[in-house]
Design an enzyme around this catalytic site. Structure first.
Site, short mmCIF file in Angstrom:
data_model
loop_
_atom_site.label_atom_id
_atom_site.label_comp_id
_atom_site.label_asym_id
_atom_site.label_seq_id
_atom_site.Cartn_x
_atom_site.Cartn_y
_atom_site.Cartn_z
N GLY A 71 0.81 -1.23 0.00
CA GLY A 71 0.00 0.00 0.00
C GLY A 71 0.83 1.27 0.00
O GLY A 71 1.88 1.35 -0.65
N VAL A 72 0.38 2.24 0.75
CA VAL A 72 1.05 3.54 0.76
C VAL A 72 2.44 3.42 1.42
O VAL A 72 3.39 4.12 1.04
CB VAL A 72 0.15 4.61 1.44
N ASP A 73 2.58 2.51 2.37
CA ASP A 73 3.86 2.26 3.04
C ASP A 73 4.91 1.82 2.01
O ASP A 73 6.02 2.38 1.94
CB ASP A 73 3.63 1.16 4.10
N SER A 98 -5.60 3.29 7.58
CA SER A 98 -6.34 2.07 7.98
C SER A 98 -7.40 1.57 7.01
O SER A 98 -7.99 0.52 7.26
CB SER A 98 -6.99 2.21 9.37
N THR A 99 -7.68 2.29 5.92
CA THR A 99 -8.82 1.87 5.07
C THR A 99 -8.40 0.96 3.91
O THR A 99 -9.22 0.63 3.06
CB THR A 99 -9.60 3.07 4.52
N GLY A 100 -7.13 0.56 3.88
CA GLY A 100 -6.67 -0.39 2.86
C GLY A 100 -6.53 -1.76 3.48
O GLY A 100 -7.52 -2.40 3.86
N1 APR Z 1 -0.72 7.71 -2.13
C1 APR Z 1 -1.83 7.89 -1.38
N2 APR Z 1 -2.60 6.88 -0.93
C2 APR Z 1 -2.23 5.61 -1.25
C3 APR Z 1 -1.07 5.33 -2.01
C4 APR Z 1 -0.31 6.44 -2.46
N3 APR Z 1 0.81 6.29 -3.17
N4 APR Z 1 -0.97 3.98 -2.15
C5 APR Z 1 -2.03 3.44 -1.50
N5 APR Z 1 -2.80 4.42 -0.97
C6 APR Z 1 -4.04 4.35 -0.21
C7 APR Z 1 -4.89 3.11 -0.32
O1 APR Z 1 -5.65 3.12 -1.53
C8 APR Z 1 -5.82 3.28 0.90
O2 APR Z 1 -6.87 4.17 0.59
O3 APR Z 1 -3.76 4.41 1.18
C9 APR Z 1 -4.90 3.98 1.92
C10 APR Z 1 -4.44 3.13 3.07
O4 APR Z 1 -4.22 1.80 2.64
P1 APR Z 1 -2.95 0.94 3.09
O5 APR Z 1 -1.72 1.51 2.47
O6 APR Z 1 -3.25 -0.48 2.85
O7 APR Z 1 -2.82 1.27 4.69
P2 APR Z 1 -3.61 0.62 5.95
O8 APR Z 1 -4.98 0.19 5.63
O9 APR Z 1 -3.42 1.62 7.06
O10 APR Z 1 -2.81 -0.69 6.26
C11 APR Z 1 -1.51 -0.61 6.78
O11 APR Z 1 -0.57 -1.92 5.06
O12 APR Z 1 1.27 -2.63 3.87
C12 APR Z 1 0.80 -2.12 4.88
O13 APR Z 1 2.82 -1.82 6.17
C13 APR Z 1 1.48 -1.42 6.02
O14 APR Z 1 0.92 -3.28 7.39
C14 APR Z 1 0.60 -1.94 7.09
C15 APR Z 1 -0.78 -1.89 6.46
#
Ligand code: APR
Length: 170
Positions: free
Chosen positions: A31-33, A121-123
């Site tokens: 995801g964004v991480d 948290s919404t991914g």
């Molecule tokens: N820019 C902005 N938003 C993004 C990007 C980006 N480049 N990439 C993904 N997103 C969005 C996703 O579409 C979602 O709406 O970020 C939001 C959060 O999703 P996740 O990244 O999955 O974060 P989260 O739900 O908080 O889960 C965290 O995911 O991989 C991991 O290491 C992280 O274990 C942790 C978990």
């Protein structure tokens, strides 16, 4: 003070700090991480390792700061959102709110003026968008009402559904 909603990629934002939706290990993920560590390069992970060596795993709702490596922003604030469960609603909404409040506090302590949030948290952590969006916006509004140091807050939302949920909640 302004809150702006943008559809786009947070790694490309030219703000003082972007916020990472990390996990407690601070060792990257999807995801964004994943996008932030790819765009910023290995320096960010090195700084995260130093933090974890000092304080251990980052508890849910807390926030820490590193530089932003090769990205146009100056800093990355790493926070850990709650993993959504169908029980204990009050605890997880407080934890989600704390992610925003603690990230803003850290930015304010550093004297930063602009900050961009993803939808924490919404991914992968599956917090329903319709529940998360109003918590996120209310937290930012509450903070900005009390502290005038931060001038611009952006929500950078990656897809249509997320963007619409935040605009509707606002
Ligand atoms: N820019 C902005 N938003 C993004 C990007 C980006 N480049 N990439 C993904 N997103 C969005 C996703 O579409 C979602 O709406 O970020 C939001 C959060 O999703 P996740 O990244 O999955 O974060 P989260 O739900 O908080 O889960 C965290 O995911 O991989 C991991 O290491 C992280 O274990 C942790 C978990």
């Amino acid at each position: 003070m302004e809150i702006k909603f943008i559809k786009g990629d947070i790694t490309r934002q030219k703000v003082d700090a972007i916020v990472n939706a990390a996990n407690s290990s601070l060792m990257g993920g999807g995801g964004v991480d994943g996008a932030i560590h790819r765009a910023g390069g290995p320096k960010i992970l090195e700084e995260c390792e130093e933090i974890v060596n000092k304080i251990g795993r980052l508890p849910t709702g807390q926030a820490v700061i590193t530089t932003a490596g090769k990205m146009p922003s100056k800093y990355v604030i790493h926070t850990v959102g709650p993993i959504y469960k169908n029980i204990e609603h009050r605890t997880q909404s407080t934890e989600l709110r704390n992610c925003y409040i603690n990230s803003l506090k850290l930015a304010s302590e550093k004297g930063l003026k602009s900050i961009a949030f993803p939808s924490i948290s919404t991914g992968a952590f599956r917090y329903p968008l319709e529940e998360a969006a109003p918590i996120a916006i209310q937290a930012v509004k509450d903070f900005l009402t009390k502290e005038a140091s931060i001038k611009e807050v952006y929500f950078v939302l990656f897809n249509n559904a997320t963007y619409e949920a935040y605009v509707n909640a606002a």
